[in-house]
Scaffold this active site. Structure first.
Site, PDB file in Angstrom:
ATOM      1  N   TYR A  72      -2.291   5.362 -10.990  1.00 25.18           N
ATOM      2  CA  TYR A  72      -1.618   6.155  -9.967  1.00 25.18           C
ATOM      3  C   TYR A  72      -2.595   7.104  -9.262  1.00 25.18           C
ATOM      4  O   TYR A  72      -3.794   7.082  -9.490  1.00 25.18           O
ATOM      5  CB  TYR A  72      -0.437   6.907 -10.574  1.00 25.18           C
ATOM      6  CG  TYR A  72       0.824   6.079 -10.669  1.00 25.18           C
ATOM      7  CD1 TYR A  72       0.780   4.690 -10.772  1.00 25.18           C
ATOM      8  CD2 TYR A  72       2.088   6.663 -10.668  1.00 25.18           C
ATOM      9  CE1 TYR A  72       1.938   3.915 -10.853  1.00 25.18           C
ATOM     10  CE2 TYR A  72       3.244   5.909 -10.751  1.00 25.18           C
ATOM     11  CZ  TYR A  72       3.164   4.537 -10.842  1.00 25.18           C
ATOM     12  OH  TYR A  72       4.311   3.787 -10.917  1.00 25.18           O
ATOM     13  N   SER A  73      -2.060   7.956  -8.406  1.00 21.12           N
ATOM     14  CA  SER A  73      -2.870   8.696  -7.438  1.00 21.12           C
ATOM     15  C   SER A  73      -3.892   9.632  -8.072  1.00 21.12           C
ATOM     16  O   SER A  73      -3.711  10.126  -9.183  1.00 21.12           O
ATOM     17  CB  SER A  73      -1.963   9.494  -6.506  1.00 21.12           C
ATOM     18  OG  SER A  73      -1.230   8.635  -5.682  1.00 21.12           O
ATOM     19  N   ARG A 125       0.871  14.675 -12.506  1.00 20.49           N
ATOM     20  CA  ARG A 125       0.084  13.588 -11.914  1.00 20.49           C
ATOM     21  C   ARG A 125      -0.707  14.047 -10.691  1.00 20.49           C
ATOM     22  O   ARG A 125      -0.639  15.181 -10.273  1.00 20.49           O
ATOM     23  CB  ARG A 125       0.998  12.422 -11.532  1.00 20.49           C
ATOM     24  CG  ARG A 125       2.170  12.749 -10.632  1.00 20.49           C
ATOM     25  CD  ARG A 125       3.003  11.491 -10.413  1.00 20.49           C
ATOM     26  NE  ARG A 125       4.213  11.715  -9.654  1.00 20.49           N
ATOM     27  CZ  ARG A 125       5.403  11.969 -10.187  1.00 20.49           C
ATOM     28  NH1 ARG A 125       5.534  12.042 -11.512  1.00 20.49           N
ATOM     29  NH2 ARG A 125       6.474  12.135  -9.423  1.00 20.49           N
ATOM     30  N   LEU A 179       0.854  -1.185   0.000  1.00 18.37           N
ATOM     31  CA  LEU A 179       0.000   0.000   0.000  1.00 18.37           C
ATOM     32  C   LEU A 179       0.888   1.231   0.000  1.00 18.37           C
ATOM     33  O   LEU A 179       1.927   1.242   0.663  1.00 18.37           O
ATOM     34  CB  LEU A 179      -0.902  -0.020   1.230  1.00 18.37           C
ATOM     35  CG  LEU A 179      -1.715   1.217   1.606  1.00 18.37           C
ATOM     36  CD1 LEU A 179      -2.973   0.804   2.372  1.00 18.37           C
ATOM     37  CD2 LEU A 179      -0.919   2.210   2.485  1.00 18.37           C
ATOM     38  N   ASN A 180       0.483   2.276  -0.746  1.00 16.42           N
ATOM     39  CA  ASN A 180       1.109   3.579  -0.499  1.00 16.42           C
ATOM     40  C   ASN A 180       0.056   4.685  -0.506  1.00 16.42           C
ATOM     41  O   ASN A 180      -0.813   4.673   0.365  1.00 16.42           O
ATOM     42  CB  ASN A 180       2.327   3.854  -1.371  1.00 16.42           C
ATOM     43  CG  ASN A 180       2.125   3.713  -2.853  1.00 16.42           C
ATOM     44  OD1 ASN A 180       1.783   2.644  -3.352  1.00 16.42           O
ATOM     45  ND2 ASN A 180       2.337   4.789  -3.596  1.00 16.42           N
ATOM     46  N   ASP A 181       0.051   5.625  -1.423  1.00 17.79           N
ATOM     47  CA  ASP A 181      -0.750   6.838  -1.298  1.00 17.79           C
ATOM     48  C   ASP A 181      -2.245   6.561  -1.118  1.00 17.79           C
ATOM     49  O   ASP A 181      -2.823   5.741  -1.840  1.00 17.79           O
ATOM     50  CB  ASP A 181      -0.612   7.703  -2.546  1.00 17.79           C
ATOM     51  CG  ASP A 181       0.813   8.105  -2.852  1.00 17.79           C
ATOM     52  OD1 ASP A 181       1.723   7.619  -2.176  1.00 17.79           O
ATOM     53  OD2 ASP A 181       0.995   8.907  -3.785  1.00 17.79           O
ATOM     54  N   GLU A 192       4.274  16.722  -5.674  1.00 17.71           N
ATOM     55  CA  GLU A 192       3.361  15.582  -5.696  1.00 17.71           C
ATOM     56  C   GLU A 192       2.166  15.828  -4.777  1.00 17.71           C
ATOM     57  O   GLU A 192       2.224  16.632  -3.852  1.00 17.71           O
ATOM     58  CB  GLU A 192       4.079  14.306  -5.240  1.00 17.71           C
ATOM     59  CG  GLU A 192       5.061  13.750  -6.246  1.00 17.71           C
ATOM     60  CD  GLU A 192       5.427  12.310  -5.949  1.00 17.71           C
ATOM     61  OE1 GLU A 192       5.493  11.513  -6.906  1.00 17.71           O
ATOM     62  OE2 GLU A 192       5.654  11.975  -4.770  1.00 17.71           O
ATOM     63  N   GLN A 221      -3.248   3.409  -3.358  1.00 11.49           N
ATOM     64  CA  GLN A 221      -2.298   2.745  -4.237  1.00 11.49           C
ATOM     65  C   GLN A 221      -2.042   1.335  -3.710  1.00 11.49           C
ATOM     66  O   GLN A 221      -1.650   1.158  -2.552  1.00 11.49           O
ATOM     67  CB  GLN A 221      -0.990   3.523  -4.281  1.00 11.49           C
ATOM     68  CG  GLN A 221      -1.106   4.922  -4.853  1.00 11.49           C
ATOM     69  CD  GLN A 221      -1.255   4.906  -6.354  1.00 11.49           C
ATOM     70  OE1 GLN A 221      -0.289   4.952  -7.083  1.00 11.49           O
ATOM     71  NE2 GLN A 221      -2.485   4.837  -6.827  1.00 11.49           N
TER      72      GLN A 221
END
Length: 485
Positions: free
Chosen positions: A96-97, A158, A36-38, A219, A54
């Site tokens: 992506y995010s 992004r 897991l990330n964002d 970001e 993510q």
């Protein structure tokens, strides 16, 4: 035959050993398997919080999906499996995010599709998926929905945040990199979510050029309107992660910075901006996002408790890695954000007033606990220093308070990325401390949320509880201890 990515993810989830991990948190959102990330697409809809994130279920294979979980109380999360897979030409190397927005009829999810070619080049595409029930998700047939931007920017564009204005116009905020490799944010507008006009860069006309060359990439940008608790005046808070900046003051010791500016948005200009402030002083905190709401309420934020390039954790032995922070409600006080954890500190056992001296004083209601909430009000005027220790003598996190400094020491944990950090504090003889410790993650909040400190804290499975200790006399005026395990 093309690989069925949803089927591959389902198989990995079915075979997951993550639930067997004694370090897996009880009330923080973690992936069912993989990485897991964002946080993405955070929203409150019909009384239920939804978090997309993510998600790399095939980790270490680098295919990024959007995972999906929901909760009614921001404590007990239900996993719904992946919502979006990287299965189109415009997102073949990662969904992506991005963010969520209510249209009145359905919910639109915006994200960046990541594509890499055989030579290592990349392209980014701003895309939309829609859902009417938060169960079935449909990528829009007109993806990518944003036409190519004007010249002057690299492929590093992004993380769209999309919202609807009071006039019914949609706006999009994008993190970006200029061709000269400096960071910025871009603003676009649309009447219908499909036809987007480039309005320009987010500008800071009152900042004397301080943010014209501020890092090499911005970001995870978010704009959110937050009231000042003293005056009631509304301010626009710009939260973003500028990569590659020099530390503008104490702190900023993580891999990439994460902070905010306070001002007032007028068109594409954020006016009356002050200094860039770090959002959280802890070892792990990145990519925060504010929850989109379909009903009035405070601005609520969650973040990734992790850093780029720091995946080697004990959790990988059980085939999962990383988690999200607890939810925090945002307010402004004297031009600075305060973050109040959206957790039931008022529940549990009331702590009686008492005096703590030089001997270690275990808090009995939390003996042996590895997942708890602690709310303390103290009088430190007769102590030259005091400490709060989570865990045992051989496996612990220490919070040492001396004068106007807090030293956080996690060198006696199983986490390998950074062991000690010093934070300056305001001088106050009656500090208020709130602590959320959930097996392998710890979040500290001081001065009613004026300072937050988030970190991973892998203690031994048998190391639980909390101990207070003082140089001199420390008065525990009151508080509550709430076991979660």
């Amino acid at each position: 035959m093309a690989e069925d990515l949803m089927e591959a993810a389902a198989a990995r989830i079915e075979a997951s050993r993550a639930a067997q991990d004694p370090d897996r948190p009880l009330v923080h959102l973690a992936p069912p398997v993989g990485r897991l990330n964002d946080p993405n697409g955070l929203l409150l809809h019909e009384g239920r919080f939804h978090a997309f994130y993510q998600f790399s279920p095939l980790h270490p294979r680098k295919l990024v999906y959007w995972g999906h979980a929901s909760t009614s109380d921001l404590l007990h999360w239900s996993d719904h499996g992946p919502a979006l897979a990287p299965d189109r030409w415009y997102d073949s190397h990662g969904v992506y995010s991005g963010s969520a927005v209510h249209t009145g009829e359905e919910i639109a999810l915006f994200y960046t599709g990541n594509v890499r070619d055989e030579q290592g080049g990349r392209s980014a595409h701003q895309c939309m998926a829609t859902t009417s029930n938060l169960t079935d998700f449909r990528k829009h047939p007109k993806n990518p929905v944003v036409d190519p931007l004007p010249d002057g920017y690299t492929a590093h564009v992004r993380d769209p945040q999309v919202w609807r204005t009071s006039e019914g116009i949609y706006r999009m905020l994008l993190g970006a990199q200029r061709s000269d490799e400096t960071g910025c944010a871009l603003l676009l507008s649309s009447p219908d979510l499909l036809t987007w006009r480039f309005d320009g860069e987010l500008g800071f006309p009152d900042a004397d050029g301080r943010f014209d060359q501020f890092g090499y990439m911005w970001e995870c940008p978010n704009l959110v309107r937050v009231p000042d608790e003293t005056t009631g005046e509304l301010h626009d808070v710009f939260i973003f992660c500028p990569q590659g900046i020099a530390a503008p003051g104490e702190g900023f010791q993580n891999v990439f910075a994460c902070g905010y500016l306070v001002g007032r948005l007028e068109g594409t200009q954020l006016r009356r901006t002050g200094d860039f402030h770090e959002l959280d002083r802890g070892f792990e905190f990145y990519a925060p996002q504010v929850v989109a709401r379909d009903e009035p309420g405070p601005a609520t934020l969650l973040a990734w408790v992790g850093n780029a390039g720091e995946d080697q954790q004990p959790s990988l032995e059980h085939e999962w890695v990383h988690l999200l922070s607890c939810a925090r409600d945002l307010a402004l006080r004297d031009g600075r954000l305060v973050q109040r954890p959206h957790l039931p500190f008022e529940a549990g056992t009331e702590l009686a007033p008492q005096v703590v001296g030089g001997d270690p004083h275990p808090l009995a209601p939390l003996e042996g606990s590895r997942s708890f909430l602690l709310d303390l009000e103290l009088d430190t005027s007769a102590a030259t220093g005091w400490s709060l220790v989570i865990g045992s003598p051989s496996s612990q996190v220490r919070l040492d308070f001396h004068g106007c400094q807090l030293t956080v020491d996690r060198s006696a944990t199983r986490y390998p990325h950074g062991d000690r950090r010093v934070v300056s504090l305001p001088s106050t003889p009656r500090p208020r401390l709130r602590l959320a410790h959930d097996r392998s993650v710890t979040e500290l909040f001081l001065d009613d949320g004026a300072l937050s400190f988030t970190m991973r804290s892998y203690l031994d499975p048998e190391a639980g509880g909390v101990t207070l200790q003082a140089d001199g006399q420390l008065q525990l005026l009151g508080g509550r201890a709430n076991r979660l395990d």
